[in-house]
Design a protein around this motif. Structure first.
Motif, PDB file in Angstrom:
ATOM      1  N   SER A 265      79.121 -14.375   3.236  1.00 62.15           N
ATOM      2  CA  SER A 265      79.982 -15.539   3.439  1.00 62.15           C
ATOM      3  C   SER A 265      80.420 -15.621   4.903  1.00 62.15           C
ATOM      4  CB  SER A 265      81.213 -15.480   2.529  1.00 62.15           C
ATOM      5  OG  SER A 265      82.095 -14.450   2.941  1.00 62.15           O
TER       6      SER A 265
ATOM      7  N   ASN B 208      83.741 -16.759   7.031  1.00 57.42           N
ATOM      8  CA  ASN B 208      85.180 -17.013   6.883  1.00 57.42           C
ATOM      9  C   ASN B 208      85.651 -16.890   5.435  1.00 57.42           C
ATOM     10  OD1 ASN B 208      85.491 -17.514   9.643  1.00 57.42           O
ATOM     11  ND2 ASN B 208      85.007 -19.682   9.409  1.00 57.42           N
ATOM     12  N   GLY B 209      84.874 -16.172   4.623  1.00 58.54           N
ATOM     13  CA  GLY B 209      85.258 -15.959   3.232  1.00 58.54           C
ATOM     14  C   GLY B 209      85.113 -17.198   2.371  1.00 58.54           C
ATOM     15  N   LYS B 210      84.549 -18.277   2.908  1.00 63.41           N
ATOM     16  CA  LYS B 210      84.451 -19.543   2.170  1.00 63.41           C
ATOM     17  C   LYS B 210      83.006 -19.985   1.996  1.00 63.41           C
ATOM     18  CE  LYS B 210      88.975 -21.094   3.844  1.00 63.41           C
ATOM     19  NZ  LYS B 210      89.704 -22.102   4.653  1.00 63.41           N
ATOM     20  N   PHE B 211      82.339 -20.242   3.105  1.00 57.70           N
ATOM     21  CA  PHE B 211      80.968 -20.722   3.027  1.00 57.70           C
ATOM     22  C   PHE B 211      80.043 -19.581   2.602  1.00 57.70           C
ATOM     23  CE2 PHE B 211      76.808 -21.178   5.097  1.00 57.70           C
ATOM     24  CZ  PHE B 211      76.371 -22.309   4.453  1.00 57.70           C
ATOM     25  N   LYS B 212      79.356 -19.750   1.479  1.00 62.64           N
ATOM     26  CA  LYS B 212      78.476 -18.708   0.963  1.00 62.64           C
ATOM     27  C   LYS B 212      77.034 -18.976   1.371  1.00 62.64           C
ATOM     28  CE  LYS B 212      81.268 -17.417  -3.042  1.00 62.64           C
ATOM     29  NZ  LYS B 212      81.307 -17.285  -4.526  1.00 62.64           N
TER      30      LYS B 212
END
Length: 232
Positions: free
Chosen positions: A74, A76-80
């Motif tokens: 991922s 920023n921990g969001k976009f996978k």
């Protein structure tokens, strides 16, 4: 797209400045019957006497979280995204079909991110002794030089002869597909695969493709998507 082109250009400049006996290919499209599109698009291949570097470039910005054994990474921990080494493994296999399995042990998988990223990954992917390396674009040539040096220490003789380097270069180059329709088909399939999933308009919970299709085909939902609970 423009940023991606500039990033590719920066990588190409670095690789073109490597020793003249190295052979560099970039922006390859070759057949790959195991991929969904039927093709593999390979950013860069650098062929040396001490290894064949297959390089996948990424143009993201933010903190990259991942690990060698994690299927999904991922930003920023969001976009996978799919673990880029799994993606690059497909490229290595496609190249192996061209040059033969005898050279599989010579292949080194490299994933290059721009310096606009920060790595939060396992240290094993930065270990120069590994055949899987993650690097920043500005240090790519440095890592390749270091890796070649390590290979020379590990192997008393080159892994490839000068003739083999030249032949492998020619074999891969001859398999490059310049057909724009084939490239468009490949890109369209990738876009379809990476379409973002649908989420419930009430609670923002991600829903399955089946639930999404049900909601969009049901007039009472007015073209909106709801999770099972909020469909009531």
């Amino acid at each position: 797209m423009r940023k991606g082109e500039i990033g590719e250009y920066k990588i190409s400049i670095q690789l073109d400045q490597m020793p003249k006996e190295y052979k560099h290919l970039n922006d390859l499209l070759i057949k790959n019957p195991k991929s969904k599109s039927g093709y593999s698009q390979i950013d860069h291949v650098l062929i040396t006497e001490y290894g064949i570097f297959v390089i996948e470039t990424k143009n993201y910005q933010g903190t990259v979280y991942g690990g060698k054994d994690r299927k999904t990474w991922s930003v920023n921990g969001k976009f996978k995204m799919l673990n880029p080494f799994i993606q690059n493994y497909g490229h290595l296999q496609a190249l192996t079909r061209i040059i033969g399995k005898d050279y599989e042990h010579c292949m080194i998988s490299v994933v290059s991110f721009t310096k606009r990223c920060t790595f939060k990954i396992g240290t094993d992917l930065r270990d120069i002794k590994s055949n899987q390396l993650i690097v920043y674009d500005i240090e790519l040539s440095e890592f390749i030089n270091r890796k070649v040096h390590v290979q020379k220490l590990l192997h008393h003789q080159p892994l490839l002869s000068v003739e083999e380097v030249s032949r492998i270069y020619t074999d891969i180059k001859n398999q490059h597909i310049a057909d724009s329709d084939a490239l468009k088909h490949h890109v369209d399939v990738l876009k379809e695969q990476t379409k973002p999933g649908a989420s419930c308009v009430v609670c923002n919970q991600e829903v399955s493709e089946k639930v999404k299709t049900f909601c969009l085909s049901n007039k009472k939902f007015n073209g909106k998507v709801y999770c099972y609970q909020h469909q009531k």
